[in-house]
Design an enzyme around this catalytic site. Structure first.
Site, PDB file in Angstrom:
ATOM      1  N   ASP A 279      44.824  37.710  45.748  1.00  0.00           N
ATOM      2  CA  ASP A 279      44.973  38.824  44.813  1.00  0.00           C
ATOM      3  C   ASP A 279      44.285  40.030  45.460  1.00  0.00           C
ATOM      4  O   ASP A 279      43.611  39.917  46.488  1.00  0.00           O
ATOM      5  CB  ASP A 279      44.370  38.480  43.444  1.00  0.00           C
ATOM      6  CG  ASP A 279      44.980  39.346  42.340  1.00  0.00           C
ATOM      7  OD1 ASP A 279      45.573  40.401  42.655  1.00  0.00           O
ATOM      8  OD2 ASP A 279      44.860  38.992  41.159  1.00  0.00           O
TER       9      ASP A 279
HETATM   10  C1  NOJ Z   1      45.808  42.405  40.481  1.00  0.00           C
HETATM   11  C2  NOJ Z   1      46.401  41.446  39.495  1.00  0.00           C
HETATM   12  O1  NOJ Z   1      45.467  40.456  39.143  1.00  0.00           O
HETATM   13  C3  NOJ Z   1      47.672  40.784  39.996  1.00  0.00           C
HETATM   14  O2  NOJ Z   1      48.231  40.024  38.943  1.00  0.00           O
HETATM   15  C4  NOJ Z   1      48.632  41.818  40.505  1.00  0.00           C
HETATM   16  O3  NOJ Z   1      49.834  41.203  40.918  1.00  0.00           O
HETATM   17  C5  NOJ Z   1      47.958  42.556  41.650  1.00  0.00           C
HETATM   18  N1  NOJ Z   1      46.763  43.231  41.149  1.00  0.00           N
HETATM   19  C6  NOJ Z   1      48.879  43.584  42.300  1.00  0.00           C
HETATM   20  O4  NOJ Z   1      49.068  44.677  41.503  1.00  0.00           O
END
Ligand code: NOJ
Length: 725
Positions: A279
């Site tokens: 992430d």
């Molecule tokens: C953080 C989030 O937790 C995740 O779900 C998301 O896909 C990413 N950012 C990218 O934006």
């Protein structure tokens, strides 16, 4: 040795990958493991394009912060995507295309209901079809890969990200996640209308302590195996090509550094052959968790655990080289990660069709078949919670309706917080939807925010549709609330409308189950409308006026108060339950939820009867029952099957969902319905690796929701023999 031409589509993917890999420098390899946000692209364009030309950018994320849903800044521009891709394909040494990623969570131009709402449809095939539409819209703009579905099981509605989940049940969560994967990826991932899907957040993120985002998670191995991991297994079975490792620390090991979970459970034990992306920044987070000595160590830990790509780049771009030199990772580990990324790029057809047709892209946005399907899904996602004296459906043309309240005219709100590209102007407001259906002359409204103006409208109407609820800014990533209550003033507004003595329906908007004393006490009817996307108002109107019959059922328990959290239907029995059940609860509120998991009303009345064991053969048990529709209207009922084991080697829930079906049933008629269950599915994990199914008597439970069920007792000899005696 002659190198095969990796650009030849007639070769197998494996041959293409190994041929390409054999030509790559270390820099180019690490480049494939990096996902760059390319912030401020216009001003830094030359710098970015030169990195792309040097083969240093495997992927670009079209987002400008970790919580892109909250403040979408980055837009999708097919011309810009083509510009970057042209440099990658035509000017870099090996011509490896970039894979472009964006959070297309539940819609592109056509916006579907938030996933929590979608799951209330219990309609996996409609969800697949609706996501197919979304995939077409998004891919036509140049997006190749999306970070959905999220399949975190959720038991705490304070957590803002419950909007992205399919609720509290592992089976339903897995079924919906698989439906989304199939919709995004289609039958042919290489076809231009498909998107690579991503199972997230692996794993346990939904258990964030206190409902606070990014917080610590403490989950026992038994619960992890039985509750949190099964939806991810369903996504693997559905063929999902990528996984995202979560932000969370799980019992002392941040998931992004968990060798046991990523390299172990996911890749080795379950044969996942796609790739894993971190992430946003979750690799550097390892340093902040203080389990990595520095950023180099963090990069090494993540790669060693099995995280193949870094969102965002710097974690691997700046440190993997050093980690390799220091002997913290091996070139084989890097090669394995690169092969996984390249495999998905080949499978997604990126080498064959790297560019998009920017002009054509506009043609498929909001195509009528997409918006019609989105409306159907919105209708099936809304849940009728109360309908005193059958106030609903309202009678068209005979009634003057006041449509008032804070959400009567809102548009942006219905898109929810994880919607990057939907346009507010495309959203049908609730007022608009009702006006379009019954004609302006039959509707009163107020654009005012003053409650006494709504009251005045109510006095002049026969019936009131009061639209309340939280805003989209209270849910989503990093948007948690401590108290489950309507925004200030809304309880009073509901009471004020009640005081007019006019019959009234409350339409509640929002991203989570949220109790309200005033709704419970005063509303004649209550429709939970969630955040249902661009077609919200049209769907609400159809439901209120009986053009469509409500069928949605809750997938997250509706608590009576915040203090009841965590509250979920599949609780375990307690030793003390035999004599002391009364002492278990609170002194100030009873333990029962406001509405249980699986609950939802229809305009029809149903009766369940004659539950019987039909057969046991070939490892399957068949349970039949009669569903009667006692009303003069055709309707759909979501029938649910649960089971409860008399004996298990470790504690198991009092009941667990094991089957469900949307059953269409004609007016005033009865139907025989059957569920077929794998006997193997009655087992459970004792530990992550040990699935067991000791012989036991089992009670099957059939009914309209988790709290209203007819039992069917089966002895263990009936179940574990081949024939029914
Ligand atoms: C953080 C989030 O937790 C995740 O779900 C998301 O896909 C990413 N950012 C990218 O934006």
């Amino acid at each position: 040795m002659m190198t095969l031409n990796y650009n030849n589509p007639d070769l197998s993917t494996e041959e293409r990958v190994s041929s390409l890999l054999s030509l790559m420098s270390l820099e180019e390899k690490i480049g494939q493991l990096c996902q760059s946000p390319m912030l401020e692209y216009d001003s830094k364009k030359q710098e970015y394009l030169s990195q792309v030309r040097s083969g240093l950018v495997g992927s670009r994320i079209l987002a400008d912060t970790a919580w892109a849903g909250n403040a979408p800044g980055e837009t999708v521009d097919p011309e810009q995507i083509n510009e970057i891709q042209r440099v990658a394909v035509e000017q870099s040494r090996l011509g490896i295309p970039v894979i472009f990623a964006r959070d297309v969570i539940y819609g592109q131009s056509t916006v579907l209901p938030i996933p929590l709402a979608q799951s209330c449809s219990w309609n996996a095939s409609l969800v697949t079809d609706a996501y197919r539409d979304v995939a077409l819209e998004a891919s036509s703009l140049g997006i190749n890969w999306t970070f959905a579905p999220m399949m975190d099981v959720v038991r705490d509605p304070r957590w803002g990200r419950v909007i992205e989940s399919f609720g509290e049940d592992p089976l339903l969560n897995g079924a919906m996640a698989a439906a989304v994967v199939k919709g995004f990826q289609g039958d042919d991932l290489a076809s231009p209308g498909s998107l690579v899907s991503c199972a997230k957040h692996f794993v346990g993120y939904g258990a964030s302590e206190s409902g606070c985002d990014y917080d610590t998670t403490e989950i026992s191995e038994n619960t992890l195996a039985n509750v949190y991991l099964p939806p991810f297994k369903a996504a693997i079975n559905a063929g999902v090509k990528t996984f995202m490792s979560g932000f969370n620390d799980l019992g002392g090991t941040p998931v992004t550094s968990s060798k046991d979970l990523i390299n172990g459970w996911l890749k080795k034990d379950h044969g996942f052959d796609g790739f894993v992306v971190s992430d946003w920044g979750s690799i550097s987070d390892l340093h902040h968790f203080r389990v990595a000595r520095d950023e180099v160590h963090a990069a090494a830990m993540a790669l060693d655990a099995g995280v193949d790509m870094a969102m965002t780049s710097e974690a691997y771009q700046d440190h993997l080289h050093t980690a390799l030199e220091a002997g913290l990772v091996t070139i084989q580990q890097i090669d394995d990660a690169v092969s996984r990324v390249l495999t998905v790029k080949f499978e997604a057809g990126l080498f064959e069709h790297p560019y998009v047709d920017a002009e054509k892209a506009q043609l498929c946005q909001r195509a009528p078949e997409h918006t019609n399907r989105a409306k159907e899904l919105a209708q099936q996602s809304m849940v009728l919670l109360k309908n005193r004296d059958n106030l609903l459906p309202l009678v068209q043309n005979e009634t003057k309706v006041a449509v008032v309240g804070p959400h009567a005219h809102t548009q942006r709100q219905h898109l929810g917080s994880w919607c990057l590209d939907g346009k507010s102007d495309d959203v049908v407001s609730i007022y608009q939807g009702i006006k379009d259906l019954i004609g302006e002359q039959n509707v009163l409204t107020e654009y005012s925010a003053l409650t006494d103006e709504w009251v005045e409208s109510a006095h002049r109407a026969d019936v009131v549709v009061l639209c309340v609820g939280e805003s989209h800014r209270s849910s989503g990533e990093a948007r948690n609330i401590a108290e489950l209550k309507l925004p200030s003033g809304q309880e009073e507004a509901i009471e004020a409308i009640a005081n007019t003595g006019k019959p009234f329906v409350v339409v509640q908007c929002g991203g989570r189950p949220m109790p309200s004393q005033a709704i419970s006490r005063h509303a004649d009817a209550h429709l939970m409308a969630w955040q249902c996307g661009t077609e919200t108002g049209a769907a609400v109107a159809d439901l209120l006026f009986g053009r469509a019959c409500p069928s949605g059922k809750l997938t997250m328990t509706f608590p009576k108060s915040t203090g009841q959290i965590p509250i979920y239907y599949n609780k375990k029995p307690l030793g003390k339950m035999r004599d002391f059940a009364d002492y278990r609860g609170y002194k100030d509120v009873d333990r029962a939820p406001l509405y249980p998991f699986g609950y939802g009303l229809s305009y029809a009345k149903f009766r369940y009867s004659d539950v019987e064991l039909m057969s046991v053969a070939d490892g399957k048990v068949k349970i039949g029952f009669t569903l009667s529709n006692l009303s003069p209207i055709k309707a759909t009922e979501i029938c649910q099957l649960y089971f409860s084991r008399a004996y298990s080697s470790c504690t198991r829930p009092e009941k667990e969902l094991i089957g469900f079906e949307r059953v269409d049933i004609e007016a005033c008629s009865s139907r025989h319905v059957e569920f077929e269950v794998d006997i193997d599915g009655l087992g459970y994990f004792e530990t992550i690796a040990d699935y067991v199914n000791p012989k036991s008597a089992v009670t099957f439970l059939v009914g309209p929701n988790s709290d209203d069920l007819l039992p069917l007792e089966c002895t263990s000899s009936q179940l574990y023999q081949t024939e029914v005696n």
